[in-house]
Design a protein around this motif. Structure first.
Motif, PDB file in Angstrom:
ATOM      1  N   LEU A  68       0.869  -1.306   0.036  1.00  0.00           N
ATOM      2  CA  LEU A  68      -0.085   0.057   0.011  1.00  0.00           C
ATOM      3  C   LEU A  68       0.898   1.233  -0.020  1.00  0.00           C
ATOM      4  O   LEU A  68       2.017   1.080   0.598  1.00  0.00           O
ATOM      5  N   ARG A  91      -5.016   4.479   6.374  1.00  0.00           N
ATOM      6  CA  ARG A  91      -6.581   4.748   6.217  1.00  0.00           C
ATOM      7  C   ARG A  91      -7.002   3.672   5.185  1.00  0.00           C
ATOM      8  O   ARG A  91      -8.027   3.126   5.122  1.00  0.00           O
ATOM      9  N   GLU A  92      -6.143   3.439   4.256  1.00  0.00           N
ATOM     10  CA  GLU A  92      -6.757   2.280   3.413  1.00  0.00           C
ATOM     11  C   GLU A  92      -7.265   0.978   4.042  1.00  0.00           C
ATOM     12  O   GLU A  92      -8.538   0.391   3.221  1.00  0.00           O
ATOM     13  N   VAL A  93      -6.750   0.559   5.080  1.00  0.00           N
ATOM     14  CA  VAL A  93      -7.443  -0.742   5.713  1.00  0.00           C
ATOM     15  C   VAL A  93      -8.497  -0.462   6.752  1.00  0.00           C
ATOM     16  O   VAL A  93      -9.021  -1.440   7.168  1.00  0.00           O
ATOM     17  N   HIS A  94      -9.109   0.831   6.940  1.00  0.00           N
ATOM     18  CA  HIS A  94      -9.999   0.930   7.932  1.00  0.00           C
ATOM     19  C   HIS A  94     -11.290   0.349   7.770  1.00  0.00           C
ATOM     20  O   HIS A  94     -11.891  -0.308   8.361  1.00  0.00           O
ATOM     21  N   THR A  95     -11.837   0.775   6.473  1.00  0.00           N
ATOM     22  CA  THR A  95     -12.888   0.194   5.970  1.00  0.00           C
ATOM     23  C   THR A  95     -13.099  -1.289   6.049  1.00  0.00           C
ATOM     24  O   THR A  95     -13.999  -1.915   6.412  1.00  0.00           O
ATOM     25  N   ASP A 109       1.665   6.936   3.693  1.00  0.00           N
ATOM     26  CA  ASP A 109       1.465   8.378   3.912  1.00  0.00           C
ATOM     27  C   ASP A 109       2.367   8.932   5.133  1.00  0.00           C
ATOM     28  O   ASP A 109       1.790   8.583   6.336  1.00  0.00           O
TER      29      ASP A 109
END
Length: 290
Positions: A185, A273-277, A188
């Protein structure tokens, strides 16, 4: 709501809860040397849409007591601390989510205190079990022969941490998150830096503790208890994981009776953030069925 609880003589733990007070409780257990704010607010709020979410600072992290040198403790005592946190909120049974060392502590709770758990979710951790990993072709691999921690991470951990000031410490932590996150990923750096600034502000200083690395790790095997547990358990598989890399998640799922596994694409040993949802979706799907 924030509060403190006395977990042992001379040991106070910081903790907070979010979400509806009458919602099903969910306890977040962070990894080694990481405070409760290691669970990003955005992820906590997603989980709090359906749960009363509780997070806390381990001993020697955040606003909890830092006193390992004066009062050393074994790692298994950190699992008991988690129960003290539940007691502090008058919670008899809860869903638990453990990451890294938190996943180890969650396994101890599955094995030793199943009556306090509604379900368990394990992230970025290895099994407290001696059962071999059975590969798809039937080959059996002893746990000690499974892949270890990534060499780059071991090299980073071997370096002494010296105080070169706040900004230098922030850069060191950001680089640590870069390696922990894996290589699948985009990284950031500003997101990681903002998280660590918040952790430092919460803690009140930027010192780094080595307490959890030095704590006694004996008496941790729970092979038999995990093999017969009835606690509904979800294992998160992270393909870019550098601490407990594949196939550790599958070994973990095999070692725990009835466990199921969900893959989070691109995930490493971090919570960008990319894995939160996808992570929140997997946890909520698991917990709302119980």
């Amino acid at each position: 709501m924030e509060r403190f609880i006395d977990a042992a003589p001379g040991v106070r733990l910081w903790m907070e809860d979010r979400g509806a007070a009458d919602a099903s409780p969910l306890l977040l257990i962070m990894g080694a040397q990481a405070p409760g704010l290691g669970w990003p607010d955005e992820l906590v709020d997603m989980l709090a849409s359906r749960h009363r979410v509780i997070r806390y600072d381990h001993r020697d992290t955040g606003r909890s007591t830092w006193a390992f040198d004066q009062r050393p403790y074994p790692l298994i005592e950190l699992a008991e601390d988690a129960l003290k946190v539940l007691d502090g909120f008058d919670v008899q049974r809860a869903h638990i989510v453990g990451m890294s060392l938190g996943g180890v502590l969650a396994q101890l709770l599955i094995a030793d205190h199943p009556d306090r758990l509604l379900s368990a979710t394990l992230i970025g951790t290895s099994a407290l079990s001696a059962v071999p990993y059975v590969q798809p072709d039937g080959t059996r691999t002893p746990p000690e022969e499974l892949p270890g921690i990534a060499p780059r991470l071991l090299e980073m951990w071997s370096r002494p941490v010296t105080d070169l000031g706040l900004e230098a410490e922030l850069e060191r932590r950001v680089e640590h998150w870069r390696v922990l996150g894996g290589d699948q990923l985009p990284f950031d750096a500003e997101y990681a830096r903002a998280l660590e600034r918040k952790v430092i502000e919460h803690t009140g200083h930027y010192a780094t503790s080595t307490a959890h690395a030095r704590a006694d790790a004996s008496d941790m095997d729970r092979t038999e208890q995990l093999a017969r547990t009835t606690v509904p358990t979800l294992v998160i598989s992270a393909p870019a994981e550098p601490v407990s890399p594949p196939p550790h998640p599958h070994h973990l799922a095999q070692a725990i009776h009835g466990a199921r596994i969900v893959d989070i694409p691109g995930m490493g040993h971090a919570l960008p953030r990319e894995v939160h949802t996808p992570l929140a979706t997997a946890i909520l799907d698991h917990t709302t069925k119980r």
